[in-house]
Design a protein around this motif. Structure first.
Motif, short mmCIF file in Angstrom:
data_model
loop_
_atom_site.label_atom_id
_atom_site.label_comp_id
_atom_site.label_asym_id
_atom_site.label_seq_id
_atom_site.Cartn_x
_atom_site.Cartn_y
_atom_site.Cartn_z
N LYS A 147 9.03 -6.74 1.78
CA LYS A 147 8.71 -6.05 0.53
C LYS A 147 7.27 -6.34 0.11
O LYS A 147 6.54 -5.43 -0.33
CB LYS A 147 9.68 -6.49 -0.58
CG LYS A 147 9.45 -5.79 -1.89
CD LYS A 147 10.45 -6.26 -2.95
CE LYS A 147 10.15 -5.60 -4.30
NZ LYS A 147 11.05 -6.10 -5.36
N LEU A 148 6.83 -7.59 0.28
CA LEU A 148 5.45 -7.97 -0.04
C LEU A 148 4.46 -7.17 0.81
O LEU A 148 3.49 -6.62 0.28
CB LEU A 148 5.24 -9.46 0.19
CG LEU A 148 3.80 -9.97 0.16
CD1 LEU A 148 3.17 -9.77 -1.22
CD2 LEU A 148 3.73 -11.44 0.58
N MET A 149 4.71 -7.09 2.11
CA MET A 149 3.78 -6.38 3.01
C MET A 149 3.70 -4.89 2.65
O MET A 149 2.62 -4.30 2.64
CB MET A 149 4.18 -6.57 4.47
CG MET A 149 4.10 -8.00 4.96
SD MET A 149 2.47 -8.74 4.67
CE MET A 149 2.94 -10.42 4.27
N ARG A 150 4.83 -4.30 2.36
CA ARG A 150 4.83 -2.89 1.95
C ARG A 150 4.02 -2.70 0.67
O ARG A 150 3.22 -1.78 0.55
CB ARG A 150 6.25 -2.37 1.78
CG ARG A 150 6.27 -0.91 1.36
CD ARG A 150 7.69 -0.39 1.16
NE ARG A 150 7.63 0.99 0.75
CZ ARG A 150 7.75 2.02 1.57
NH1 ARG A 150 7.94 1.83 2.85
NH2 ARG A 150 7.69 3.25 1.10
N TYR A 151 4.24 -3.59 -0.30
CA TYR A 151 3.53 -3.52 -1.57
C TYR A 151 2.02 -3.65 -1.36
O TYR A 151 1.23 -2.89 -1.93
CB TYR A 151 4.06 -4.60 -2.52
CG TYR A 151 3.38 -4.62 -3.86
CD1 TYR A 151 3.50 -3.55 -4.74
CD2 TYR A 151 2.62 -5.72 -4.25
CE1 TYR A 151 2.86 -3.56 -5.98
CE2 TYR A 151 2.00 -5.74 -5.48
CZ TYR A 151 2.12 -4.66 -6.34
OH TYR A 151 1.49 -4.68 -7.56
N LEU A 152 1.61 -4.61 -0.52
CA LEU A 152 0.18 -4.80 -0.25
C LEU A 152 -0.43 -3.59 0.45
O LEU A 152 -1.56 -3.19 0.13
CB LEU A 152 -0.06 -6.07 0.56
CG LEU A 152 0.31 -7.39 -0.13
CD1 LEU A 152 0.11 -8.56 0.82
CD2 LEU A 152 -0.47 -7.59 -1.42
N LEU A 153 0.30 -2.99 1.38
CA LEU A 153 -0.20 -1.78 2.04
C LEU A 153 -0.35 -0.64 1.05
O LEU A 153 -1.33 0.13 1.10
CB LEU A 153 0.73 -1.36 3.18
CG LEU A 153 0.59 -2.14 4.47
CD1 LEU A 153 1.68 -1.76 5.46
CD2 LEU A 153 -0.78 -1.94 5.08
N GLU A 154 0.59 -0.52 0.13
CA GLU A 154 0.49 0.52 -0.90
C GLU A 154 -0.74 0.27 -1.78
O GLU A 154 -1.47 1.21 -2.12
CB GLU A 154 1.77 0.58 -1.73
CG GLU A 154 2.94 1.15 -0.96
CD GLU A 154 4.28 1.01 -1.69
OE1 GLU A 154 4.35 0.32 -2.73
OE2 GLU A 154 5.26 1.60 -1.20
N LEU A 155 -0.96 -1.00 -2.16
CA LEU A 155 -2.15 -1.32 -2.95
C LEU A 155 -3.43 -1.01 -2.17
O LEU A 155 -4.39 -0.48 -2.73
CB LEU A 155 -2.14 -2.79 -3.39
CG LEU A 155 -1.13 -3.18 -4.45
CD1 LEU A 155 -1.17 -4.70 -4.68
CD2 LEU A 155 -1.38 -2.45 -5.76
N ASN A 156 -3.44 -1.34 -0.87
CA ASN A 156 -4.62 -1.06 -0.04
C ASN A 156 -4.97 0.43 -0.05
O ASN A 156 -6.13 0.81 -0.01
CB ASN A 156 -4.39 -1.50 1.41
CG ASN A 156 -4.67 -2.96 1.63
OD1 ASN A 156 -5.17 -3.66 0.77
ND2 ASN A 156 -4.29 -3.44 2.81
#
Length: 159
Positions: A93-102
């Protein structure tokens, strides 16, 4: 009638004049930006034997690092700030969230992982880098890191 006499200079002289008036002291620019952002007289700098520089300063709740590995056009400025230690809770979930922020809100910066830490980072060569761009890189990384570190630690930090 007024007569104006033009002086023709060699291309070499013109090129030297252009180089003198357009060269930017990146070290001075970086230090000025850090002076405007740092808190609690927290800024520190170290010099490498190869001619590089590493600054560290506090901005809000984060430590921001600025590395200049030289002063030629081929050298780079890298700005980063750690926002979360890994391992973390619910890493998918963290990695998905960070990719969305990127994709949506990091401008010239991005989230990444360095030595088991989530960081906000930006890197740029010095070629044609203006003082305004230096200021923008440092400010963007510091602001994004400060705006996201506590929320990331609260939601995904290890227990």
């Amino acid at each position: 009638m007024t007569n104006y006499q033009e002086t023709v200079t060699s291309n070499e002289s013109v090129n030297e004049l252009i180089a003198e008036t357009t060269s930017i002291n990146h070290v001075e620019v970086i230090e000025n930006v850090i002076d405007s952002l740092e808190q609690d007289d927290s800024a520190m700098v170290s010099h490498t034997p190869e001619g590089g520089y590493l600054w560290k300063f506090k901005y809000g709740s984060v430590q921001v690092f600025v590395q200049l590995n030289g002063i030629t056009d081929e050298d780079t400025i890298t700005v980063w700030s750690a926002v979360l230690n890994l391992p973390a809770q619910n890493e998918p979930k963290l990695m998905r969230y960070l990719l969305e922020l990127n994709c949506s809100s990091t401008f010239e910066a991005r989230f990444g992982i360095i030595e088991n830490r989530v960081v906000v980072i930006s890197t740029r060569t010095l070629a044609e880098l203006s003082p305004g761009e230096v200021s923008r890189l440092i400010t963007i990384v510091a602001t994004i890191a400060d705006n996201n570190d506590e929320a990331l630690q609260s939601e995904f930090g290890a227990t």
